[in-house]
Design an enzyme around this catalytic site. Structure first.
Site, PDB file in Angstrom:
ATOM      1  N   GLY A 182       0.841  -1.205   0.000  1.00  0.00           N
ATOM      2  CA  GLY A 182       0.000   0.000   0.000  1.00  0.00           C
ATOM      3  C   GLY A 182       0.873   1.251   0.000  1.00  0.00           C
ATOM      4  O   GLY A 182       0.659   2.185  -0.789  1.00  0.00           O
ATOM      5  N   HIS A 183       1.886   1.282   0.884  1.00  0.00           N
ATOM      6  CA  HIS A 183       2.804   2.425   0.895  1.00  0.00           C
ATOM      7  C   HIS A 183       3.568   2.519  -0.428  1.00  0.00           C
ATOM      8  O   HIS A 183       3.803   3.606  -0.958  1.00  0.00           O
ATOM      9  CB  HIS A 183       3.823   2.278   2.031  1.00  0.00           C
ATOM     10  CG  HIS A 183       3.222   2.247   3.399  1.00  0.00           C
ATOM     11  ND1 HIS A 183       3.109   1.099   4.145  1.00  0.00           N
ATOM     12  CD2 HIS A 183       2.700   3.242   4.163  1.00  0.00           C
ATOM     13  CE1 HIS A 183       2.554   1.377   5.305  1.00  0.00           C
ATOM     14  NE2 HIS A 183       2.287   2.670   5.346  1.00  0.00           N
TER      15      HIS A 183
ATOM     16  N   GLN B  70       0.027  10.526  18.322  1.00  0.00           N
ATOM     17  CA  GLN B  70      -1.252  10.050  17.777  1.00  0.00           C
ATOM     18  C   GLN B  70      -1.695   8.727  18.365  1.00  0.00           C
ATOM     19  O   GLN B  70      -2.685   8.159  17.908  1.00  0.00           O
ATOM     20  CB  GLN B  70      -1.207   9.998  16.257  1.00  0.00           C
ATOM     21  CG  GLN B  70      -0.312   8.932  15.664  1.00  0.00           C
ATOM     22  CD  GLN B  70      -0.195   9.096  14.148  1.00  0.00           C
ATOM     23  OE1 GLN B  70       0.496   9.977  13.671  1.00  0.00           O
ATOM     24  NE2 GLN B  70      -0.877   8.256  13.391  1.00  0.00           N
TER      25      GLN B  70
ATOM     26  N   LYS C  87      -7.381   4.252   2.459  1.00  0.00           N
ATOM     27  CA  LYS C  87      -7.820   3.337   3.517  1.00  0.00           C
ATOM     28  C   LYS C  87      -8.153   4.111   4.799  1.00  0.00           C
ATOM     29  O   LYS C  87      -9.134   3.815   5.471  1.00  0.00           O
ATOM     30  CB  LYS C  87      -6.755   2.280   3.832  1.00  0.00           C
ATOM     31  CG  LYS C  87      -7.252   1.298   4.898  1.00  0.00           C
ATOM     32  CD  LYS C  87      -6.239   0.257   5.242  1.00  0.00           C
ATOM     33  CE  LYS C  87      -5.167   0.757   6.158  1.00  0.00           C
ATOM     34  NZ  LYS C  87      -5.637   1.075   7.526  1.00  0.00           N
TER      35      LYS C  87
ATOM     36  N   SER D 107      -2.404  -3.227   5.652  1.00  0.00           N
ATOM     37  CA  SER D 107      -2.171  -2.355   6.803  1.00  0.00           C
ATOM     38  C   SER D 107      -0.962  -2.884   7.546  1.00  0.00           C
ATOM     39  O   SER D 107      -0.748  -4.105   7.596  1.00  0.00           O
ATOM     40  CB  SER D 107      -3.395  -2.390   7.725  1.00  0.00           C
ATOM     41  OG  SER D 107      -3.056  -1.930   9.010  1.00  0.00           O
ATOM     42  N   SER D 108      -0.213  -1.980   8.146  1.00  0.00           N
ATOM     43  CA  SER D 108       0.942  -2.426   8.938  1.00  0.00           C
ATOM     44  C   SER D 108       0.484  -3.308  10.095  1.00  0.00           C
ATOM     45  O   SER D 108       1.232  -4.153  10.583  1.00  0.00           O
ATOM     46  CB  SER D 108       1.695  -1.217   9.489  1.00  0.00           C
ATOM     47  OG  SER D 108       2.023  -0.356   8.430  1.00  0.00           O
TER      48      SER D 108
HETATM   49  O1  PAF Z   1      -1.141   7.251   8.138  1.00  0.00           O
HETATM   50  C1  PAF Z   1      -0.084   7.266   8.792  1.00  0.00           C
HETATM   51  O2  PAF Z   1       0.810   6.420   8.618  1.00  0.00           O
HETATM   52  C2  PAF Z   1       0.121   8.354   9.833  1.00  0.00           C
HETATM   53  O3  PAF Z   1      -1.054   8.696  10.465  1.00  0.00           O
HETATM   54  C3  PAF Z   1       0.827   9.600   9.271  1.00  0.00           C
HETATM   55  C4  PAF Z   1      -0.024  10.292   8.218  1.00  0.00           C
HETATM   56  C5  PAF Z   1       2.172   9.233   8.672  1.00  0.00           C
HETATM   57  C6  PAF Z   1       1.073  10.617  10.398  1.00  0.00           C
HETATM   58  O4  PAF Z   1       1.865  10.067  11.401  1.00  0.00           O
END
Ligand code: PAF
Length: 285
Positions: A36-37, A61, A149, A185-186
């Site tokens: 995905g990345h 976060q 996502k 997803s990770s």
């Molecule tokens: O989606 C993510 O991986 C994170 O929320 C981000 C946008 C890199 C911010 O830490």
């Protein structure tokens, strides 16, 4: 090998060496990278002259300390994937490089951040928006790439750049899925075999809403009931299974937007202890 930039000064020096007028594409991540990345980097490579990624597990976060500590950290593998996908450099700051001691200012989301992930993870979006703004200010990219996502995050990042005049174009990229529909997803790395077998229930629930919508259903509670029925058959109670208006990320007003196909089904659920989320546009398929 990809160039690893560890501090904001190294990043600033690299940024200053780009050719005048070169378009910079930026892919912010928290690492544990997957296909995905990779698709975000590939899109940036296609559209930009230079591509920068960042890998930073942002403590701000995470509402659970344990979740932050358990978040996978795989720097060398991440750097290899970024290099293979076409990134030129990666910013890998330590927390002390990002936040000065006692840093207290935050970017707060508007009403679209209050429900769903915002309700279930207090402070999460303030942490996301604060770090995204800081990274954008440091990297000063022309375009920044985010996965669909994390639809609520993407919506709030778009509001952030529009409301705070951040000079960057936000480029959304489609969710990449496994063959059985599970969104990459990770966090999928944490699923054991039993949880992995259950995990596509999120996609099946979303597809149920899409099918109802395609058959003409326009009542959000009925669309949500369709999703919950799929979960119930799998013995799972989701954190949420909802329909939002794509223009507001709030519950749709009666009838508004439905015929324009501007609604989105969103869901999150804990599968074997791992929290997963996913979404589909209701006009899709
Ligand atoms: O989606 C993510 O991986 C994170 O929320 C981000 C946008 C890199 C911010 O830490």
């Amino acid at each position: 090998m990809i160039l690893r930039l560890r501090t904001r000064e190294e990043l600033a020096r690299w940024r200053a060496r780009l050719a005048p007028g070169a378009a910079l594409g930026f892919v912010p991540t928290m690492g544990a990278l997957h296909a995905g990345h990779q698709s975000l980097v590939v899109a940036a490579r296609r559209e930009c002259d230079a591509v920068l990624a960042s890998v930073f597990v942002n403590p701000l976060q995470f509402d659970q300390r344990d979740d932050f500590e358990r978040y996978p950290r795989t720097e060398d593998a991440d750097c290899e994937l970024l290099h293979a996908s076409g990134a030129d450099a990666v910013y890998l700051p330590a927390a002390a490089d990002v936040y000065r001691p006692g840093a207290a200012a935050r970017v707060l989301p508007g009403p679209a951040g209050a429900d769903f992930e915002g309700r279930l993870r207090p402070g999460h979006f303030a942490g996301v928006l604060t770090v995204v703004l800081k990274l954008l200010q440091r990297a000063r990219p022309h375009r920044a790439y985010f996965g669909e996502k994390d639809a609520q995050q993407l919506f709030l990042v778009r509001e952030l750049v529009a409301d705070l005049d951040v000079p960057v174009a936000i480029r959304p990229c489609p969710t990449v899925r496994e063959a059985d529909g599970l969104a990459l997803s990770s966090r999928n790395a944490r699923l054991d075999a039993a949880a992995r077998a259950q995990a596509p229930v999120l996609f099946r629930a979303l597809r149920a809403a899409v099918a109802l919508y395609a058959a003409g259903e326009r009542r959000p509670p009925a669309l949500e009931h369709g999703m919950r029925t799929v979960y119930a058959a799998a013995g799972i109670i989701p954190d949420y299974a909802a329909v939002v208006d794509d223009a507001t990320f709030l519950a749709p007003q009666d009838g508004a937007g439905a015929d324009a196909g501007a609604w989105r089904a969103i869901t999150a659920a804990r599968i074997g202890g791992t929290r997963l989320l996913d979404n589909l546009a209701l006009a899709a398929c």
